[in-house]
Design an enzyme around this catalytic site. Sequence first.
Site, PDB file in Angstrom:
ATOM      1  N   GLU B  60       0.811  -1.213   0.000  1.00 22.03           N
ATOM      2  CA  GLU B  60       0.000   0.000   0.000  1.00 22.03           C
ATOM      3  C   GLU B  60       0.847   1.267   0.000  1.00 22.03           C
ATOM      4  OE1 GLU B  60      -0.943  -2.753   1.485  1.00 22.03           O
ATOM      5  OE2 GLU B  60      -2.939  -3.080   0.652  1.00 22.03           O
ATOM      6  N   HIS B 129     -12.328  -4.901   8.343  1.00 19.61           N
ATOM      7  CA  HIS B 129     -12.714  -4.798   6.936  1.00 19.61           C
ATOM      8  C   HIS B 129     -14.077  -4.126   6.780  1.00 19.61           C
ATOM      9  CE1 HIS B 129      -9.553  -7.839   6.648  1.00 19.61           C
ATOM     10  NE2 HIS B 129      -9.515  -7.631   5.347  1.00 19.61           N
TER      11      HIS B 129
END
Lengths: 357, 324
Positions: B60, B129
């Site tokens: 990321e 999540h």
Amino acid sequence: MSTQTRDEGLYDYALREPRLPAPENRENDNIGIPIEARLEMYEMQQLLRQFEKRAYDMFLQNLVKGTSHLSLGQEAVATGFGRVMRPDDFTFATYRGHAHTLSRGADPGAVLAELLGRENGILKGKGGSMHLTSVEHGMMGSYAIIGAHLTIANGAAWSARMRGTDQVAVCFFGDGTTNIGAFHEALNLAAIWDLPVVFVCENNLWMEYTPIDLITAVANPAADRASAYGLEGIVVDGNDADAVYQVATQAIGRARRGEGPSLIEAQTYREQGHSRADPAKYRPPAEVQAWKERDPIPMYHERLLRLGVPEGDLSTIQQDVARRVDEATEFAKGGAVPGEQHLLTDVWADGGSAWRN
Amino acid sequence: MAELTYRNAVAYGIAQEMRRDPSLVMLGEDIAGAGGVFKTTVGLVDEFGPDRIRDTPISEQAILGAAMGAAMTGIPVIAEIMFSDFIAVCFDLLANEIAKSRYMTGGQVTIPIVVRTANGGGSRFGAQHSQSVENWVMMIPGLKVVAPSTPLDVVGLLAASIRDPDPVVFLEHKSLMADKQDVPDGEILDKLGAARVVREGTDCTIAALALMVPRALEAADRLEDQGISAEVIDVRTLVPLDTQTILGSVSKTSRLFTVEENPRLCGWGAEIASIVADEAFWDLDGPVVRITTPHIPLPAAEALEDMAIPSVDRITETVTKRMG
Ligand SMILES: Cc1ncc(C[n+]2csc(CCOP(=O)(O)OP(=O)(O)O)c2C)c(N)n1
């Protein structure tokens, strides 16, 4: 190199065995670099040295505010790369970025003014010493959070390829930076995308106040990691501008020809503390002494004399640089303190900072 | 006129902009070959090729770093962070580098990036999540923040975000992916910083975002049955924030409720409540009330997650009670 192991529990690092520099390689006198280029590199090293000494003096006079990280002793790295880079290539540096900004041609007056927090500073006083940037010189920023800028340099290299240019991005960082995740993410991405980027680790043997060998799994923090990304492990004498020039020429050439990234470890030494007025007493005195004897600038001076340059030419260069640094000092001191009109500008591309209507 | 799902609207908007601007590129994990884990980028690699739609490793920081470096040297970039929770992994890039570089350099660099990411709960994915992270990004000077609630807004606000020269975080809601709407033919372009009154009313204002908008609308229907006329505002962009639409509505209704999916502390509604208290205090007939997820990590079990995130029932009950 030290024989102490990581778990011997010796925390007064000044008592450790000194890590000594490799001896100067006189063969490097014969590297094929034109004498004009060498004289320019002599001048640049003088500029970086005299500029930072002035910045340090002004810090002690409380004129330079905040923090600053000097590269005294490490000038040959910025100089060698700066000489090889093309004006349209990109530099990415750390908070220890004065040298990398000046070596791309930024105005010393504007850089010093930034250190003083003046309106005529290169960032209008908004960034300070740790964020020096001069986009017009290809100096794309100095980054103060360890690791991030390696990934950003990749982006500039990627963009060069997408725009169909042969520009190269060169990214400088310290030995301590090889232990953060972003280093590894960046190297992997550069390798899989074959990016025209050159990563240059300036291994000055110390993270901040901790010896790098105590906290790193391998002896050469950058070079020994290169193979993990399919790259060659390259080590160069970072105190010899000609040696740096030579590896820079090879690595930048490769990148420019589309042959992918390189990772170079330049061995050097930070002659002063990590930042500000850090007296760096945590270092073994014999280590500091040995590296000062390998100081890049007197060594280069001697080389130029051996190559037949008259002493008088070198002192003329030194004096010219001294004059430029004096002029830069006057320019910086003469700058206005930034006014309130600058506070709320430059957040957005429209020039302002409005977040609501 | 074509019917689009919220999910398909993402690729539709990206394709519109990639056809317009041949320099625009996108990178992220599983976006090319796989078409995105939420299938929001299906078909793009077929039309635009792997040089413009690039699969990346699970890196990321490298994703946002590459986006920033490219953007600041002339290539506009869309970067996908698969789940908004993962912003925590690359927060340095977003919060310290992308957001601040223009200011720190005295305006020397421009960073036209859109960071697209799947945000919000309802999928029973648990606390790592499912988060609504709009407050994580809203608090950083230098980032714009957009969270559409309909397919048409996905296309129009995505186009506006891509054309914006500043970094934008674009929050796509996981639980809205299947929603459908007709979108007009031709270019669709909206603008940032404009909230929308999605239902007019006279008794109270309900400001909502993303998944909370359809819930607020349904609650407003029920409130109508109880004789309460609620005006519903889709805030749409948190930065820039259209405070005028909200203040205008409050001056008419004299009551304000915010419906926020984020955990309680420092949610976007707190900023709006503060602005209204400061600038419209004398228009108010009662307290500003925030309806939020409690200040807890989101639980995974269906029953518990449904209790946590503001529901139509909770919105209706809270408004009824506090208006009473
Ligand atoms: C992510 C992060 N952690 C810690 C720091 C604090 N810090 C600033 S400089 C530094 C040492 C970096 O060492 P190295 O990479 O060897 O570079 P050098 O300072 O020697 O040039 C540290 C730990 C930081 N700026 N960013």
